[in-house]
Structure formats: structure tokens, C-alpha cells
Design a protein around this motif. Structure first.
Motif: not given
Length: 235
Positions: A42-46, A134-136, A141-146
Motif C-alpha cells: 500500500a505504501v510502495y508497490w511496483k 522511493q519507499f523511504a 512523508d506518509g504517502r500511500c497508494f491506498h
């Protein structure tokens, strides 16, 4: 494999449902590796990377509570989905207002975990530093895809990156000794099968899904998933 990352997650409620419970939801005692992987994705997916859970740190006492939840009473038949995918008419609508029921659930309350994981590059540019950075940045920053969640989407999870030069959050279970949590779901694996129901849309290959379980042992609030995996079984 990349270097290890650490993510601190917590929430008011959590439900990591035991698959052997067919009617009412009953949670595992702690977060499962597959649920932890879902939070990281949810935070970092590729599509080029695959997350691998190393250790799970349980920060708070294991406490359960009971509540009642509205759930959909039925599911869309797989035959309808197959017909729609093949271009024929298939009914995919499901109206919650007309097809729901109230069910009891035994869930966890006031949970906190630290997920230790690394990723493996399975395709594309083998630049681990790019994905790690990118994950860090996203976690910092509290960002997520969902919005990440703890087992069920209504049980939202807060998260923060545990920096490499920072100490691990203190666990109330430190010094509690060994605790056998029984067999726990690790994750789903997809095995090549010419007659399998899962179709790879890019390559046209077919797969079947197999659940993998492992005997979970928690020592002083830490589950060494890598060590426990050596005894896992498939169903």
C-alpha cells in the motif's frame, strides 16, 4: 535481496481472519506475513519487486474484543465472472442493501507492530537503491497508494518509517519468553498449472493458488518469519 526496511504500524482494531473459521470472523493472535506484505505494498508497490517479510515485532499485549459487523451475505459466482471475461453476458452486480447480514467478529484491539522486510527485484532495472529510496521517502512523508489496513479495510492503519539510525519502538512483550501461536497463514503462492483457474493476462500462462502455512513461534514479542518458514506446508 535489498537491505532491510522497518515500518511501524498501529491501529485501534485489527482482524487477521483465520481461514478455518467459516461463519464468524476470528482473528489470529498477531499480524500475518501476507497482511504485512499488503501494508508495504500500500505504501510502495511496483511490478518489478516482490516484498519478503523477515520478522514481525509485536509491540502491545494481545487483546481481543467482540463486535458485530454488517457483511455481504453472498458472493458473485465465478461462472458469471468467467462469462463476462469471455465477452458473454454475466451479472456482476451485487447490491449490499439487498444482500447483507450481521455477523459477530472476534478482533484484536489496540495493536502495534514493526514490520521488518526486504524486497527482491524480479524484473526490470536491478537498481535496489532506487526502490529503497522511493519507499523511504513515501513512508517518511506518509504517502500511500491506498490507506493501509489491518486485515479488514475498515480497520485502518497508521504508519511511520523506522529510520536505520533509530532504535526499535519498545515492546511491552520484551522478556515474555516463548509463545507458540500455532499454524498461521504465510501467504498464497501461484504454481504453474496448465488447467489452473488463474490466467496471466500478459503471458497467457495458467496458475493455481496454494495457501502456505507455517508454525509461528513468538519469542519476547518477535516472530522470526524466515526461521519459521523452514517448516511451512502447503494446502
Amino acid at each position: 535481496m535489498s537491505s532491510t526496511v522497518r515500518l511501524h504500524v498501529w491501529g485501534e482494531f485489527a482482524c487477521f481472519t483465520r481461514p478455518e473459521m467459516k461463519v464468524e470472523r476470528v482473528s489470529y493472535d498477531v499480524i500475518t506475513p501476507s497482511a504485512a506484505r499488503g501494508i508495504l505494498e500500500a505504501v510502495y508497490w511496483k511490478p518489478e519487486i516482490r516484498w519478503h517479510i523477515e520478522r514481525l515485532h509485536v509491540l502491545k499485549p494481545i487483546r481481543f474484543t467482540s463486535l458485530r459487523r454488517n457483511e455481504v451475505a453472498s458472493k458473485i459466482p465465478a461462472r458469471n465472472v468467467a462469462e463476462a471475461m469471455s465477452g458473454r453476458r454475466g451479472t456482476l452486480a451485487l447490491y449490499v442493501e439487498d444482500d447483507r447480514q450481521q455477523r459477530a467478529a472476534t478482533v484484536l484491539r489496540d495493536v502495534g507492530y514493526v514490520i521488518e522486510a526486504r524486497f527482491q527485484i524480479v524484473d526490470g532495472d536491478p537498481n535496489e537503491a532506487k526502490h529503497s529510496d522511493q519507499f523511504a521517502r513515501r513512508a517518511r512523508d506518509g504517502r500511500c497508494f491506498h490507506r493501509p489496513y489491518l486485515g479488514c479495510r475498515e480497520f485502518l492503519a497508521d504508519f511511520v518509517l523506522v529510520e536505520r539510525d533509530r532504535h526499535m519502538p519498545q515492546s511491552t512483550l520484551a522478556g515474555s519468553g516463548e509463545r507458540d501461536l500455532g499454524w498461521m497463514l504465510d501467504d498464497m503462492e501461484y504454481v504453474s498449472d496448465a488447467g489452473g483457474p488463474v490466467v496471466d493476462g500478459h503471458r497467457g500462462a495458467r496458475w493455481r493458488a496454494e495457501a502456505r502455512f507455517f508454525p509461528a513461534i513468538m519469542i519476547d514479542g518477535v516472530i522470526d518469519v524466515d526461521a519459521c518458514r523452514r517448516k511451512r506446508v502447503a494446502t
